[in-house]
Design an enzyme around this catalytic site. Structure first.
Site, PDB file in Angstrom:
ATOM      1  N   SER A 204       0.803  -1.223   0.000  1.00 18.12           N
ATOM      2  CA  SER A 204       0.000   0.000   0.000  1.00 18.12           C
ATOM      3  C   SER A 204       0.837   1.275   0.000  1.00 18.12           C
ATOM      4  O   SER A 204       0.468   2.269  -0.632  1.00 18.12           O
ATOM      5  CB  SER A 204      -0.942  -0.002   1.206  1.00 18.12           C
ATOM      6  OG  SER A 204      -1.813  -1.103   1.157  1.00 18.12           O
ATOM      7  N   HIS A 250       0.248   4.586   4.182  1.00 20.69           N
ATOM      8  CA  HIS A 250      -0.438   5.239   3.068  1.00 20.69           C
ATOM      9  C   HIS A 250       0.001   6.694   2.936  1.00 20.69           C
ATOM     10  O   HIS A 250       0.316   7.161   1.831  1.00 20.69           O
ATOM     11  CB  HIS A 250      -1.950   5.166   3.282  1.00 20.69           C
ATOM     12  CG  HIS A 250      -2.495   3.773   3.214  1.00 20.69           C
ATOM     13  ND1 HIS A 250      -3.845   3.499   3.198  1.00 20.69           N
ATOM     14  CD2 HIS A 250      -1.873   2.565   3.151  1.00 20.69           C
ATOM     15  CE1 HIS A 250      -4.031   2.195   3.126  1.00 20.69           C
ATOM     16  NE2 HIS A 250      -2.839   1.612   3.107  1.00 20.69           N
TER      17      HIS A 250
END
Length: 300
Positions: A204, A250
């Site tokens: 991610s 993220h």
């Protein structure tokens, strides 16, 4: 790219990217392999190697041909490859291979590869982690590690959607640097902020780096930003709404990807381009190192 003596003057727009010599208002990162003049997609003609401009195709000779003008270049100065999705395919293949290994070997492999600052692993019966045992490899292995089918499915789907166009626009080397450094930045921020016993895994951080880079690239090319901004907003909502997601990875990847991409697509042409691009990557790597040192010192 420097102008050779006697070659035609290349039109430049306000952003420094050359305009097609036949359509000066059109930005382009592609040059004729014979005369090295910038050409847009409408003017470029397929050749045995790269592309040529209509004039060189018609006359059979280049105007001011340069020996080093052998291949067309991307907007970031990378070489245009025959398969512009090769690195993306390889990255997807590595992620899938590691996922299959996890399915075969189970929790023991997860315990060895997951990013964690330092904690006692019950399955292994020992203290593990970056700060605990100096297992720095976890910063890299965790980027290719997935446990759930839905996790790897969505990450690989985004990697294919975003990675291919970015690889084509940046070139293979620059694209790979963007991916790996964004993933490291996401892992470093997780390592810095998250609890010492909180595990983190997945691509991610690197994927969010691609998201940030896509926003920068689309703005540079003056494309409609609304589709990518909607996709980014949806992913950010899921990041902070869905439990069990390491939001630090993220955000870290997103910021790193945007910074690196900005340096790559806005670097001035000529000898300084590679220097500026390298400096943008080096800056993020330096910040990653600072975060790692701060966290490691605080836990040891």
């Amino acid at each position: 790219m420097d102008q050779a003596p006697g070659s035609p003057q290349e039109p430049q727009n306000a952003h420094g990217l050359p305009g097609c010599y036949r359509h000066p208002g059109r930005e382009t990162g592609i040059s004729c392999t014979r005369c090295d003049r910038p050409i847009c997609t409408e003017c470029m003609v397929d050749a045995s190697v790269g592309f040529q401009c209509p004039e060189c195709v018609r006359t059979g000779s280049g105007t001011g041909h340069r020996p080093n003008a052998s291949r067309p270049r991307t907007i970031a100065g990378g070489t245009v490859a025959a398969d512009p999705h090769l690195v993306t395919k390889i990255l997807i293949g590595i992620n899938l291979a590691v996922f299959l290994a996890v399915l075969a070997l189970g929790d023991q492999l997860l315990g060895r590869l997951t990013l964690i600052a330092g904690a006692f692993d019950r399955d292994l019966g020992e203290l593990v982690g970056v700060a605990a045992e100096g297992e720095w490899y976890r910063l890299v292995t965790s980027m290719f590690l997935h446990e759930a089918v839905w996790h790897i499915f969505f990450n690989m789907l985004l990697l294919w959607w975003l990675g291919g166009p970015l690889e084509q626009a940046l070139g293979r080397v620059r694209y790979l640097a963007l991916y790996l450094i964004s993933g490291l930045a996401g892992g470093a921020l997780t390592y810095l902020i998250a609890a010492p016993n909180q595990g983190s895994l997945g691509a991610s951080g690197a994927i969010y780096g691609l998201l940030g880079a896509t926003v920068v690239l689309m703005r540079r090319m003056r494309y409609d930003l609304r589709p990518i901004l909607v996709l980014l907003a949806i992913n950010l909502v899921m990041t902070f709404w869905w439990e069990g997601i390491a939001w630090q990875a993220h955000i870290g990847g997103l910021i790193a990807g945007a910074v690196i991409a900005y340096g790559m697509v806005h670097a001035p042409q000529g000898k300084r381009r590679n220097v500026v691009q390298f400096a943008s990557c080096a800056l993020v790597v330096l910040l990653v190192a600072v975060m790692l040192v701060i966290r490691t010192v605080s836990l040891t």
